[in-house]
Design a protein around this motif. Structure first.
Motif, PDB file in Angstrom:
ATOM      1  N   SER A 114       0.977  -1.173  -0.196  1.00  0.00           N
ATOM      2  CA  SER A 114      -0.073  -0.112   0.102  1.00  0.00           C
ATOM      3  C   SER A 114       0.832   1.142  -0.109  1.00  0.00           C
ATOM      4  N   LYS A 115       0.147   2.434  -0.289  1.00  0.00           N
ATOM      5  CA  LYS A 115       0.949   3.577  -0.186  1.00  0.00           C
ATOM      6  C   LYS A 115       1.261   4.026   1.174  1.00  0.00           C
ATOM      7  N   GLN A 116       2.245   4.898   1.393  1.00  0.00           N
ATOM      8  CA  GLN A 116       2.767   5.232   2.893  1.00  0.00           C
ATOM      9  C   GLN A 116       1.584   6.082   3.213  1.00  0.00           C
ATOM     10  N   ASN A 117       1.232   5.773   4.771  1.00  0.00           N
ATOM     11  CA  ASN A 117       0.321   6.540   5.439  1.00  0.00           C
ATOM     12  C   ASN A 117      -0.750   6.353   5.054  1.00  0.00           C
ATOM     13  N   SER A 118      -1.294   5.209   4.290  1.00  0.00           N
ATOM     14  CA  SER A 118      -2.616   4.711   3.672  1.00  0.00           C
ATOM     15  C   SER A 118      -3.258   4.220   5.071  1.00  0.00           C
ATOM     16  N   LEU A 119      -4.497   3.743   4.764  1.00  0.00           N
ATOM     17  CA  LEU A 119      -5.403   2.948   5.852  1.00  0.00           C
ATOM     18  C   LEU A 119      -4.671   1.767   6.020  1.00  0.00           C
ATOM     19  N   GLU A 120      -4.373   0.959   5.056  1.00  0.00           N
ATOM     20  CA  GLU A 120      -3.699  -0.332   5.085  1.00  0.00           C
ATOM     21  C   GLU A 120      -2.370  -0.161   5.792  1.00  0.00           C
ATOM     22  N   ASP A 121      -1.585   0.645   5.391  1.00  0.00           N
ATOM     23  CA  ASP A 121      -0.359   1.000   5.998  1.00  0.00           C
ATOM     24  C   ASP A 121      -0.554   1.233   7.634  1.00  0.00           C
ATOM     25  N   CYS A 122      -1.305   1.959   8.041  1.00  0.00           N
ATOM     26  CA  CYS A 122      -1.689   2.194   9.291  1.00  0.00           C
ATOM     27  C   CYS A 122      -2.397   1.492  10.277  1.00  0.00           C
ATOM     28  N   ASP A 234      -1.828  17.082  15.140  1.00  0.00           N
ATOM     29  CA  ASP A 234      -1.855  17.860  16.316  1.00  0.00           C
ATOM     30  C   ASP A 234      -1.569  17.006  17.486  1.00  0.00           C
ATOM     31  N   PRO A 235      -0.986  17.333  18.518  1.00  0.00           N
ATOM     32  CA  PRO A 235      -0.505  16.553  19.786  1.00  0.00           C
ATOM     33  C   PRO A 235      -1.503  16.120  20.579  1.00  0.00           C
ATOM     34  N   SER A 236      -2.665  16.995  20.440  1.00  0.00           N
ATOM     35  CA  SER A 236      -3.851  16.940  21.189  1.00  0.00           C
ATOM     36  C   SER A 236      -4.920  16.144  20.503  1.00  0.00           C
ATOM     37  N   GLN A 237      -4.687  15.686  19.327  1.00  0.00           N
ATOM     38  CA  GLN A 237      -5.686  15.074  18.598  1.00  0.00           C
ATOM     39  C   GLN A 237      -4.973  13.525  18.755  1.00  0.00           C
ATOM     40  N   PRO A 238      -6.067  12.489  18.339  1.00  0.00           N
ATOM     41  CA  PRO A 238      -5.883  11.038  18.562  1.00  0.00           C
ATOM     42  C   PRO A 238      -4.388  10.631  17.527  1.00  0.00           C
ATOM     43  N   LEU A 239      -3.808   9.742  17.817  1.00  0.00           N
ATOM     44  CA  LEU A 239      -2.853   9.442  16.906  1.00  0.00           C
ATOM     45  C   LEU A 239      -3.339   8.348  15.797  1.00  0.00           C
ATOM     46  N   GLY A 240      -4.530   7.983  16.039  1.00  0.00           N
ATOM     47  CA  GLY A 240      -5.167   7.063  14.984  1.00  0.00           C
ATOM     48  C   GLY A 240      -5.600   7.766  13.763  1.00  0.00           C
ATOM     49  N   GLN A 241      -4.711   8.096  12.774  1.00  0.00           N
ATOM     50  CA  GLN A 241      -5.294   9.168  11.719  1.00  0.00           C
ATOM     51  C   GLN A 241      -4.196   8.395  10.584  1.00  0.00           C
ATOM     52  N   TYR A 242      -4.900   8.490   9.439  1.00  0.00           N
ATOM     53  CA  TYR A 242      -4.227   8.011   8.137  1.00  0.00           C
ATOM     54  C   TYR A 242      -4.325   9.273   6.928  1.00  0.00           C
ATOM     55  N   PHE A 243      -3.889   8.920   5.873  1.00  0.00           N
ATOM     56  CA  PHE A 243      -3.937   9.830   4.928  1.00  0.00           C
ATOM     57  C   PHE A 243      -4.808   9.325   3.866  1.00  0.00           C
ATOM     58  N   ASP A 244      -5.916   9.745   3.337  1.00  0.00           N
ATOM     59  CA  ASP A 244      -6.958   9.388   2.450  1.00  0.00           C
ATOM     60  C   ASP A 244      -6.268   9.733   1.068  1.00  0.00           C
ATOM     61  N   HIS A 245      -5.624   9.028   0.365  1.00  0.00           N
ATOM     62  CA  HIS A 245      -5.216   9.366  -0.786  1.00  0.00           C
ATOM     63  C   HIS A 245      -6.305   9.731  -1.845  1.00  0.00           C
ATOM     64  N   HIS A 247      -8.953  11.187  -1.296  1.00  0.00           N
ATOM     65  CA  HIS A 247      -9.421  12.272  -1.363  1.00  0.00           C
ATOM     66  C   HIS A 247      -8.626  13.361  -0.865  1.00  0.00           C
ATOM     67  N   GLY A 248      -7.337  13.177  -0.755  1.00  0.00           N
ATOM     68  CA  GLY A 248      -6.361  14.043  -0.619  1.00  0.00           C
ATOM     69  C   GLY A 248      -6.323  14.809   0.675  1.00  0.00           C
ATOM     70  N   ARG A 249      -6.748  14.139   1.883  1.00  0.00           N
ATOM     71  CA  ARG A 249      -7.082  14.864   3.064  1.00  0.00           C
ATOM     72  C   ARG A 249      -6.788  13.726   4.427  1.00  0.00           C
ATOM     73  N   MET A 250      -6.465  14.258   5.395  1.00  0.00           N
ATOM     74  CA  MET A 250      -6.386  13.304   6.633  1.00  0.00           C
ATOM     75  C   MET A 250      -7.702  12.759   7.058  1.00  0.00           C
ATOM     76  N   ALA A 251      -7.824  11.677   7.599  1.00  0.00           N
ATOM     77  CA  ALA A 251      -8.720  10.884   8.146  1.00  0.00           C
ATOM     78  C   ALA A 251      -8.504  10.162   9.342  1.00  0.00           C
ATOM     79  N   PHE A 252      -9.430  10.049  10.407  1.00  0.00           N
ATOM     80  CA  PHE A 252      -9.338   9.080  11.474  1.00  0.00           C
ATOM     81  C   PHE A 252      -9.509   7.590  11.246  1.00  0.00           C
ATOM     82  N   MET A 253      -8.701   6.990  11.676  1.00  0.00           N
ATOM     83  CA  MET A 253      -9.075   5.274  11.755  1.00  0.00           C
ATOM     84  C   MET A 253     -10.312   5.168  12.304  1.00  0.00           C
ATOM     85  N   ASN A 254     -11.316   4.631  11.506  1.00  0.00           N
ATOM     86  CA  ASN A 254     -12.889   4.581  11.984  1.00  0.00           C
ATOM     87  C   ASN A 254     -13.276   3.072  11.773  1.00  0.00           C
TER      88      ASN A 254
END
Length: 365
Positions: A114-122, A234-245, A247-254
C-alpha cells in the motif's frame, strides 16, 4: 477426526469409557473450531446432536470394554463443560472471532503493497500493537471518519494521543521522540488516560520483540509515533489517523473502514462466502479478543491476563472459546487411567489444533 488423530479403530473397541468421553469432547472442540462439513462456525445445539449421534454409533457398533463399563448415555461432563461455555459465548452481544496468524500475515502483505500513510499501512501497525495491548475501539479509533470523540465534559480526546506514549532504551533511559531512531527503542510505556474500567492513568510497559520484528509491538508503536510527526498531527488529537489518498486529506481510523478491511481479509483467508457470517465473526472488538486469546494460548495465569489487558473482574474468561484443553488437562492432572490402546489418544488430546481460520488454534468471543 479419528483418522486425523491417528486412531486406527473408530469403533474404539477396548478403549476405556473415560478416554472415549475425552475423545468426544476433543472432537466437539474440533467441530466448534470450524472443522466440519461446511467449514463454518456451528452452534452448541448442533454439536450436541453430533455427540449424541456419535455415542449412538459406538453403541450400535457393539462398543464394549474389558472392564464391562457402560458408555455414558448422556454427554460426558467434559463435553458438557465445553458446550456450556460455548452457549455462554453465543449469548454475548459482541462476540467476535480471533484475527489469526494467517490474517495478520495478509494484513502485513497489504501494508507492504500500500501507499505510505494509507489506511492499510496504518492499520497493520495498530493491529500489531493491539495484539499486545487489547485496545478497545474508543482507545484508538473513531466511529466517524472526520471527527473524534471527546471525554464527557472535557475538550480532551478519548483515544490515545502522543503524550500517552513514552519510549526507553535498553537501559531504561527515556528517549526523545524527535531525535531518536527505531534501533534504540526497547520499551514503550502506554498510559491509558481514560478507561472503561475507570482505572484512569494506568501505565503498562511493552518490550521489544527481536524474534519477529515485523510484529513487534514497540516497533509498531514507534511507526505510529513517527507517522504522527510526518503528517503533522496535532499532539492533542488522536494518534489513530491516516492519509486518505483518494480525497487528498487526513482521516481518522474509523470503525466503518477498519471493519471493511478486517472482513475483506477474513473472507479471503477463511474462504467463507457468507457475508453475514463474516460480519458476525469479525469487527472492531476482534482486536481485544485476539489479545486475550494470544495470552490464553500461551498458558499464562488468569491474574496475569487480567492485569495486562486491564480487566477489573474475571469477565475475560467469557471471551475464551478454547476451554476443552483446560478440561482435558484437568482430567490428566487427576491421573485418569488409560488402557494400553489409549497412548496415542492421550498424546493427541493435548496437541493444539488449527482452528480452520489460520494457525492460532483458538476461537473466541
Amino acid at each position: 477426526y479419528c483418522r486425523k488423530s491417528q486412531i486406527s479403530d473408530p469403533t474404539l473397541e477396548g478403549v476405556h469409557p473415560k478416554s472415549v468421553n475425552l475423545l468426544l469432547a476433543s472432537w466437539a472442540a474440533d467441530l466448534f473450531s470450524g472443522h466440519n462439513i461446511n467449514s463454518l462456525d456451528i452452534r452448541s445445539t448442533t454439536v450436541n446432536n453430533y455427540l449424541k449421534a456419535a455415542q449412538k454409533l459406538l453403541v450400535d457398533s457393539g462398543y464394549s470394554h474389558p472392564d464391562g463399563l457402560p458408555l455414558d448415555d448422556k454427554n460426558s461432563k467434559e463435553s458438557q463443560l465445553f458446550i456450556s461455555k460455548v452457549k455462554k459465548f453465543e449469548s454475548l452481544p459482541n462476540r467476535r472471532s480471533v484475527i489469526d496468524d494467517e490474517m495478520i500475515e495478509e494484513h502485513y502483505k497489504r501494508k507492504l503493497s500500500s501507499k505510505q500513510n494509507s489506511l492499510e499501512d496504518c492499520f497493520f501497525d495498530w493491529l500489531a500493537l493491539g495484539r499486545y495491548t487489547g485496545f478497545r475501539l474508543s482507545e484508538w479509533a473513531q466511529t466517524r471518519k472526520h471527527s473524534y470523540e471527546l471525554v464527557d465534559g472535557t475538550t480532551e480526546a478519548r483515544a490515545m494521543i502522543d503524550s500517552d506514549w513514552s519510549y526507553y532504551d535498553h537501559k531504561g533511559r527515556l528517549i526523545d521522540k524527535l531525535s531518536s531512531n527505531e534501533h534504540l527503542i526497547y520499551k514503550v510505556d502506554i498510559c491509558w488516560r481514560f478507561q472503561k474500567n475507570k482505572q484512569n492513568g494506568e501505565v503498562i510497559s511493552f518490550w521489544r520483540d527481536n524474534i519477529d520484528p515485523r510484529f513487534c509491538p514497540v516497533r509498531a508503536a514507534w511507526r505510529i509515533t513517527m507517522r504522527s510527526q510526518r503528517l503533522n498531527i496535532d499532539p492533542s488529537q488522536p494518534l489513530g489517523q491516516y492519509f486518505d489518498h483518494k480525497h487528498g486529506r487526513m482521516a481518522f481510523m474509523n470503525s466503518v473502514e477498519v471493519e471493511h478491511l478486517l472482513r475483506d481479509v477474513a473472507k479471503l483467508t477463511t474462504n467463507i462466502a457468507d457475508d453475514n457470517l463474516i460480519r458476525q465473526m469479525f469487527g472492531m472488538h476482534s482486536i481485544r479478543v485476539t489479545a486475550c486469546n494470544e495470552l490464553a494460548r500461551l498458558g499464562v495465569k488468569d491474574s496475569f491476563l487480567q492485569k495486562r489487558l486491564r480487566w477489573r473482574s474475571m469477565t475475560f474468561l467469557d471471551y475464551l472459546r478454547n476451554n476443552m484443553y483446560t478440561a482435558i488437562r484437568h482430567n490428566l492432572s487427576l491421573n485418569i487411567k488409560y488402557s494400553p490402546h489409549d497412548t496415542s489418544l492421550r498424546h493427541n488430546l493435548l496437541q493444539p489444533h488449527s482452528n480452520g481460520l489460520g494457525h492460532s488454534g483458538i476461537l473466541c468471543a
